[in-house]
Enzyme design. Structure first.
Site, PDB file in Angstrom:
ATOM      1  CE1 TYR A   1     -39.036   3.538   5.228  1.00 20.76           C
ATOM      2  CE2 TYR A   1     -41.152   4.046   4.243  1.00 20.76           C
ATOM      3  CZ  TYR A   1     -40.107   3.175   4.419  1.00 20.76           C
ATOM      4  OH  TYR A   1     -40.114   1.961   3.786  1.00 20.76           O
TER       5      TYR A   1
ATOM      6  CE  LYS B   1     -42.418   0.509   6.188  1.00 19.81           C
ATOM      7  NZ  LYS B   1     -41.849  -0.122   4.963  1.00 19.81           N
TER       8      LYS B   1
END
Length: 356
Positions: free
Chosen positions: A147, A114
């Site tokens: 992230y 991702k």
């Protein structure tokens, strides 16, 4: 060798396999989770703490003095803004609690693809497909992404406290973990087992792009090897690495092989997506009956199968594959055949009486 490892998320697919890898190489290893299961990994020393509770962390980690910290967990929230807030806070709390001991030499953070694709809702809806194969030098997307927030917490703490870091970006993880909410391999094993027991076809649930396009996956054992390598390799310091098995495949090739392992009829892409979440929505009592009949160890379907996450992976409207050249150049040469990743998992699940 005076290493002491702290595996954060030791009950998950990656964390449990990493703990086994480290222990096999004689690393004293502690496993942090909210509810440790001491019997899961023989030799692992459990640490009970809540990453969102600084006081809990300070108490649990006092005097532990790990040299290497491996962050392999995250907590899913309803929005990406909440994902960012909560998951960044977890990393910050952990590293703040460890800072006074001044023992940490290296921190490894596990994120995923991702990083390149964006949050779930971004790649499910197509978005702007990134160039494949995905490479580490590709820039961050102009999207909110937890992230990135996790990475920034590690980078900031490394600058303050003087440790090195590595970031590891796997594709879909294939490995055993009961109660894991993102578990494609076990989900497919349970689905195939239900198909065999009920006579239903083992039907491809995903998109045409995934059925016909090139793909790859990450065996939990291969990421465990990369994490251990990067923890001490000079060439891996302060670097981000993709981590997949090293081969590529098409689901149109692999699906019939998975079906054959279970002795079921495999049905490929027929022009329509058939989400597993809908396909398996009424299967909880079916699975409980199968578990009772075969004396299986887990009768709760929700603790084995995560059809929502499998749908996200297999329903992507884009081809997704990953480049491993950077790891190879830096000295990590391990390789895992994907077909065997699935078959080894299926055999383990059967041995452990998790599937019939």
């Amino acid at each position: 060798m005076n290493y002491r490892a702290l595996v954060v998320g030791a009950s998950g697919i990656i964390g449990s396999n990493l703990a086994r890898e480290l222990l096999a190489h004689d690393w004293p290893t502690y496993g942090l989770s909210r509810s440790p299961r001491p019997d899961d990994v023989p030799g692992l020393q459990p640490v009970a703490a809540d990453l969102l509770d600084p006081a809990s962390l300070q108490t649990a980690l006092a005097g532990l003095a790990p040299t290497h910290v491996f962050i392999t967990t995250w907590m899913r929230q309803d929005t990406e803004a909440e994902n960012i807030r909560v998951n960044a806070l977890m990393v910050r709390n952990l590293l703040d609690a460890l800072a006074p001991q001044q023992s940490v030499q290296h921190v490894a953070l596990v994120t995923g693809l991702k990083h390149y694709l964006g949050p779930f809702e971004a790649y499910v809806n197509g978005g702007t497909p990134p160039p494949t194969p995905l490479r580490e030098e590709q820039p961050r997307l102009p999207l909110d992404n937890f992230y990135y927030a996790q990475e920034d917490e590690v980078y900031a703490a490394a600058a303050r406290n003087g440790f090195t870091w590595s970031v590891h970006r796997p594709h879909t993880i294939i490995g055993k973990a009961v109660g894991n909410l993102m578990n494609l391999g076990t989900t497919l094993a349970v689905y195939a087992s239900i198909c065999r027991e009920t006579g239903r076809p083992f039907r491809w649930p995903g998109s045409e792009a995934q059925w016909n396009g090139l793909s790859d996956v990450t065996d939990a054992r291969i990421i465990a090897q990369q994490l251990r390598w990067a923890a001490t390799a000079e060439t891996a310091r302060n670097e981000a690495f993709n981590i997949v098995n090293g081969d590529v495949f098409r689901w149109s090739w692999l699906w019939p092989r998975l079906a054959a392992w279970f002795g079921v009829e495999g049905v490929g892409f027929d022009g329509t997506i058939h989400p597993l979440e809908a396909e398996m929505s009424a299967d909880a009592p079916v699975w409980r009956a199968i578990a009772d009949r075969h004396h299986l160890a887990e009768a709760d379907l929700s603790r084995l199968a995560s059809p929502w996450h499998t749908d996200l992976d297999l329903g992507r409207p884009i081809e997704v594959m990953t480049d491993m050249s950077k790891s190879r150049r830096h000295g990590f040469l391990a390789y895992q055949t994907t077909e065997d990743s699935f078959f080894d998992l299926f055999a383990q699940l059967r041995t452990d009486r998790l599937i019939p």
